[in-house]
Design a protein around this motif. Structure first.
Motif, mmCIF file in Angstrom:
data_model
loop_
_atom_site.group_PDB
_atom_site.id
_atom_site.type_symbol
_atom_site.label_atom_id
_atom_site.label_comp_id
_atom_site.label_asym_id
_atom_site.label_seq_id
_atom_site.Cartn_x
_atom_site.Cartn_y
_atom_site.Cartn_z
ATOM 1 N N SER A 270 -2.786 12.402 -15.134
ATOM 2 C CA SER A 270 -2.451 11.559 -16.383
ATOM 3 C C SER A 270 -3.342 12.112 -17.388
ATOM 4 O O SER A 270 -4.455 12.107 -17.103
ATOM 5 N N GLY A 271 -3.075 12.512 -17.938
ATOM 6 C CA GLY A 271 -4.721 13.271 -18.850
ATOM 7 C C GLY A 271 -3.577 13.487 -20.834
ATOM 8 O O GLY A 271 -2.050 12.990 -20.952
ATOM 9 N N PHE A 272 -4.130 14.007 -21.227
ATOM 10 C CA PHE A 272 -3.895 14.338 -22.849
ATOM 11 C C PHE A 272 -2.364 15.544 -22.867
ATOM 12 O O PHE A 272 -1.645 15.189 -23.916
ATOM 13 N N ALA A 273 -2.534 16.138 -21.914
ATOM 14 C CA ALA A 273 -1.057 17.168 -21.521
ATOM 15 C C ALA A 273 0.375 16.104 -20.754
ATOM 16 O O ALA A 273 1.423 16.703 -21.000
ATOM 17 N N GLY A 274 -0.130 14.653 -20.554
ATOM 18 C CA GLY A 274 1.441 14.032 -20.451
ATOM 19 C C GLY A 274 0.654 13.569 -18.524
ATOM 20 O O GLY A 274 -0.058 13.628 -18.018
ATOM 21 N N ILE A 275 2.473 13.232 -17.945
ATOM 22 C CA ILE A 275 2.321 12.698 -16.772
ATOM 23 C C ILE A 275 2.731 14.049 -15.508
ATOM 24 O O ILE A 275 3.806 14.298 -16.042
ATOM 25 N N SER A 276 1.777 14.026 -14.152
ATOM 26 C CA SER A 276 2.695 14.987 -13.713
ATOM 27 C C SER A 276 2.372 14.288 -12.281
ATOM 28 O O SER A 276 1.321 13.796 -11.799
ATOM 29 N N TYR A 277 4.003 14.781 -11.587
ATOM 30 C CA TYR A 277 3.326 13.700 -9.917
ATOM 31 C C TYR A 277 3.956 14.977 -9.622
ATOM 32 O O TYR A 277 4.700 16.282 -9.095
ATOM 33 N N GLY A 278 3.462 15.266 -8.152
ATOM 34 C CA GLY A 278 3.768 15.751 -6.586
ATOM 35 C C GLY A 278 2.971 15.801 -6.003
ATOM 36 O O GLY A 278 2.426 14.761 -5.523
ATOM 37 N N HIS B 121 -2.189 16.462 3.517
ATOM 38 C CA HIS B 121 -0.955 16.637 2.763
ATOM 39 C C HIS B 121 -1.810 15.181 1.832
ATOM 40 O O HIS B 121 -2.189 14.313 2.434
ATOM 41 N N ALA B 122 -2.345 15.725 0.472
ATOM 42 C CA ALA B 122 -1.789 13.989 -0.934
ATOM 43 C C ALA B 122 -0.304 13.882 -1.745
ATOM 44 O O ALA B 122 -0.181 15.189 -1.948
ATOM 45 N N PHE C 198 -10.177 5.635 -8.267
ATOM 46 C CA PHE C 198 -11.351 4.850 -7.788
ATOM 47 C C PHE C 198 -12.423 4.744 -9.545
ATOM 48 O O PHE C 198 -11.629 5.951 -9.778
ATOM 49 N N ASN C 199 -13.291 4.446 -9.312
ATOM 50 C CA ASN C 199 -14.085 4.522 -10.615
ATOM 51 C C ASN C 199 -13.446 4.991 -12.505
ATOM 52 O O ASN C 199 -13.327 5.602 -12.904
ATOM 53 N N GLY C 200 -12.264 4.156 -12.199
ATOM 54 C CA GLY C 200 -11.263 4.306 -13.578
ATOM 55 C C GLY C 200 -10.209 5.144 -13.710
ATOM 56 O O GLY C 200 -9.622 5.460 -14.133
ATOM 57 N N GLY C 201 -10.186 5.627 -11.870
ATOM 58 C CA GLY C 201 -8.766 6.453 -12.211
ATOM 59 C C GLY C 201 -9.885 8.182 -12.000
ATOM 60 O O GLY C 201 -8.951 9.354 -12.256
ATOM 61 N N SER C 202 -11.576 8.281 -12.338
ATOM 62 C CA SER C 202 -12.007 9.684 -12.074
ATOM 63 C C SER C 202 -11.366 10.471 -10.769
ATOM 64 O O SER C 202 -11.738 11.828 -10.510
ATOM 65 N N TYR C 203 -11.734 9.109 -10.146
ATOM 66 C CA TYR C 203 -11.299 9.702 -8.795
ATOM 67 C C TYR C 203 -9.955 9.327 -7.858
ATOM 68 O O TYR C 203 -10.118 8.252 -8.002
ATOM 69 N N LEU D 250 -16.599 11.275 -3.283
ATOM 70 C CA LEU D 250 -15.748 10.925 -3.598
ATOM 71 C C LEU D 250 -15.343 12.567 -4.127
ATOM 72 O O LEU D 250 -15.929 12.787 -4.461
ATOM 73 N N GLN D 251 -14.183 12.295 -4.346
ATOM 74 C CA GLN D 251 -12.775 13.651 -4.864
ATOM 75 C C GLN D 251 -11.936 13.379 -6.329
ATOM 76 O O GLN D 251 -11.152 12.393 -5.937
ATOM 77 N N ALA D 252 -11.392 14.331 -6.798
ATOM 78 C CA ALA D 252 -10.685 13.857 -7.029
ATOM 79 C C ALA D 252 -9.754 15.441 -7.232
ATOM 80 O O ALA D 252 -9.897 16.713 -7.851
ATOM 81 N N VAL D 253 -8.288 14.793 -6.429
ATOM 82 C CA VAL D 253 -7.492 16.347 -6.512
ATOM 83 C C VAL D 253 -6.786 16.103 -7.025
ATOM 84 O O VAL D 253 -6.314 17.223 -7.741
ATOM 85 N N PHE D 254 -6.306 15.055 -8.279
ATOM 86 C CA PHE D 254 -4.784 15.573 -8.727
ATOM 87 C C PHE D 254 -6.054 15.069 -9.691
ATOM 88 O O PHE D 254 -5.740 14.883 -10.833
ATOM 89 N N THR D 255 -6.434 16.910 -10.435
ATOM 90 C CA THR D 255 -7.972 16.144 -11.346
ATOM 91 C C THR D 255 -7.204 16.312 -13.154
ATOM 92 O O THR D 255 -6.003 16.659 -13.342
ATOM 93 N N SER D 256 -7.922 15.136 -13.538
ATOM 94 C CA SER D 256 -6.760 14.648 -14.915
ATOM 95 C C SER D 256 -7.895 13.654 -15.593
ATOM 96 O O SER D 256 -8.860 13.123 -14.592
ATOM 97 N N LYS D 257 -7.470 13.294 -16.521
ATOM 98 C CA LYS D 257 -8.225 12.386 -17.148
ATOM 99 C C LYS D 257 -7.995 10.864 -15.956
ATOM 100 O O LYS D 257 -8.781 10.054 -16.092
ATOM 101 N N TYR D 258 -6.900 10.865 -15.736
ATOM 102 C CA TYR D 258 -6.505 9.466 -14.645
ATOM 103 C C TYR D 258 -6.101 10.628 -13.670
ATOM 104 O O TYR D 258 -4.744 10.935 -13.870
ATOM 105 N N ALA D 259 -6.663 10.152 -12.321
ATOM 106 C CA ALA D 259 -6.056 10.634 -10.654
ATOM 107 C C ALA D 259 -5.492 9.360 -9.890
ATOM 108 O O ALA D 259 -6.320 8.402 -9.823
ATOM 109 N N GLU D 260 -4.295 9.532 -9.279
ATOM 110 C CA GLU D 260 -3.932 8.616 -7.993
ATOM 111 C C GLU D 260 -3.743 9.119 -7.029
ATOM 112 O O GLU D 260 -2.448 9.722 -7.229
ATOM 113 N N ILE D 261 -3.888 9.305 -6.221
ATOM 114 C CA ILE D 261 -3.111 9.316 -4.452
ATOM 115 C C ILE D 261 -2.312 8.113 -4.034
ATOM 116 O O ILE D 261 -2.902 6.586 -4.041
#
Length: 382
Positions: free
Chosen positions: A79-87, A73-74, A34-39, A51-62
Motif C-alpha cells: 500500500s502506497g501513494f499509488a494505491g493498494i496492490s495484491y499479488g 514464494h510469497a 514489521f516496523n509498521g509495515g516497512s518490512y 529484514l526484507q521488504a518483498v512487497f516494497t511500498s509505504k506499507y507491506a505485508e506477507i
C-alpha cells in the motif's frame, strides 16, 4: 521454537504482526508486517533476524509463504501513494520477481498442486477489471492467473493437498448467507465438490457473526480444520477445531476452545499442535497453544471423567450422567460460547438435572468436578 517440552525464544524479532512461517534452505522465514509495515519478511541467521521488504511500498505485508518448484514464494499486499496492490512474488536468487498479474483482493494462501501454483483469497478478478473471472481461487497458467474450476462462493483462507486432491477452507456461515466452508477439487480441469452441503445444520454461529476456516492440515490421511466456528456432531458440540472424515457432511468435533484457531501443525509423529487466540478450553494447554496426542485420541486430560447430556439441543432443562458412580457432591459450571461462566450448580450424585430455560440460545460447555476429577460435556440451548 518448541522442542516437545518447552518454548525457546529466538530473540530480537522486530515489533509487528506474524502471519506465516516456513523453513526453506535450512533457514526459518517469517512473513507479516514489521516496523509498521516497512518490512514484511524476517529471516533467522542463526543468531539474529534480518529484514526484507518483498512487497516494497509505504506499507507491506506477507500473508503466506510456500515452496513451489524449489523456489520460495510469497503472497502479500503493498500500500502506497499509488494505491493498494495484491499479488504473489517469487525469490529468484536474491531478487523477488512478480508472479502473474495483480489481483483485486487479498491473496491469503498459496499452495503447490499438481505441478502448478494455486492461490486463494478475497479476490474476484484481475486488478482494475470489471468481470468476475477468478472467484476466490486461481491457478497459474504460464504467467497468468486463471480461475480454478468454477471458483468458490466465499473467501478462501487456506489450501492444502492430500492424495492428489486440493482442499480449500474458508467462509462458512454469515448472518444472511452460507458459504462453501470446505471444498475439494481432483485435478486442475475438474470442478469443486462441496464437502459441507448441509453446513447450516452442522456448523453455525450462535453470535450471528461470520464463521470461517482459518487453517487446514493433513496428517496420515486425515484432514484437520481450525478457525472460527461452532460444530455439532450427533449429540456432541465443540468449537474452532474439527476433523473431516472423508465424505460430505462427515465431520468430527476435536475441541471446545473459547477462541479462534489460526494455525495447525504436527510435532513429532502424532502430536497435533494448534495455535490461536483461545486462552481456555476443555483440554490442558498453554494459553494460545494446545497439543493433542492423536495416538491416544482427544481427551480432557489426566484425571478426567466423561459426562452425557440430554436432550441436546435443550429448551428448559438438561439431564447429566457420569460414566461412573460417585457419592460426592458435584460442582457443575456452565460456560457460554465466549468462555464466560454463566452459572454454577451443585449436584448430589452421578446424575442430576440443571435448569437452563432462562439462558440465551446458543452453545454451552458444562464443566464438572468431583472426587478430584473433572469432566466436560457440551450442549445447545434452543
Amino acid at each position: 521454537v518448541y522442542d516437545g517440552a518447552s518454548y525457546t525464544e529466538l530473540p530480537g524479532l522486530p515489533e509487528g504482526d506474524i502471519r506465516t512461517a516456513i523453513e526453506f534452505g535450512g533457514t526459518i522465514h517469517i512473513g507479516g508486517a514489521f516496523n509498521g509495515g516497512s518490512y514484511d519478511l524476517a529471516t533467522w541467521t542463526g543468531s539474529a533476524w534480518t529484514l526484507q521488504a518483498v512487497f516494497t511500498s509505504k506499507y507491506a505485508e506477507i500473508t503466506d509463504l510456500c515452496v513451489h518448484n524449489g523456489a520460495l514464494h510469497a503472497a502479500g499486499v503493498s500500500s502506497g501513494f499509488a494505491g493498494i496492490s495484491y499479488g504473489v512474488r517469487r525469490l529468484d536468487g536474491s531478487t523477488w520477481s512478480v508472479v502473474g498479474q495483480e489481483l483485486n483482493g487479498l491473496v491469503r494462501t498459496i499452495e503447490s498442486y499438481s505441478g502448478a501454483l494455486v492461490c486463494g483469497g478475497d479476490f474476484k478478478t484481475d486488478f482494475l477489471e470489471n468481470d468476475s473471472s477468478m472467484v476466490h481461487v486461481a491457478v497459474l497458467d504460464g504467467s497468468t492467473w486463471e480461475q480454478l474450476g468454477e471458483g468458490l462462493n466465499g473467501r478462501v483462507f487456506d489450501l492444502v493437498t492430500m492424495n492428489d486432491t486440493l482442499y480449500a477452507g474458508g467462509d462458512m456461515v454469515g448472518e444472511v448467507a452460507t458459504y462453501f466452508g470446505l471444498a475439494r477439487i481432483a485435478g486442475i480441469d475438474s470442478g469443486w465438490e462441496q464437502l459441507l452441503p448441509n453446513i447450516a445444520w452442522i456448523i453455525f454461529s450462535p453470535l450471528d457473526g461470520l464463521t470461517h476456516v482459518n487453517a487446514l492440515y493433513v496428517h496420515e490421511g486425515s484432514l484437520y480444520f481450525g478457525g472460527e466456528f461452532y460444530i455439532v456432531e450427533s449429540l456432541t458440540e465443540g468449537a474452532h477445531l474439527g476433523q473431516f472424515l472423508g465424505e460430505p457432511d462427515a465431520v468430527r468435533v476435536m475441541a471446545a476452545f473459547n477462541g479462534a484457531v489460526n494455525d495447525i501443525d504436527v510435532f513429532g509423529a502424532n502430536e497435533l499442535v494448534v495455535g490461536g487466540v483461545f486462552t481456555t478450553n476443555t483440554f490442558q494447554a498453554t494459553p494460545y497453544v494446545a497439543s493433542l496426542d492423536l495416538t491416544l485420541g482427544v481427551s480432557p486430560g489426566a484425571g478426567s471423567s466423561t459426562w452425557s447430556v440430554w436432550p441436546n439441543p435443550a429448551m428448559d432443562r438438561i439431564s447429566v450422567r457420569a460414566d461412573k458412580n460417585t457419592t460426592s457432591k458435584l460442582t457443575a459450571t456452565l460456560h457460554d460460547a465466549t468462555g464466560r461462566m454463566v452459572r454454577t450448580v451443585v449436584l448430589n450424585g452421578p446424575t442430576g438435572t440443571i435448569d437452563v430455560h432462562d439462558l440465551v440460545n446458543g452453545s454451552y460447555t458444562l464443566m464438572i468436578e468431583a472426587d478430584g476429577e473433572r469432566g466436560t460435556a457440551a450442549f445447545i440451548k434452543r
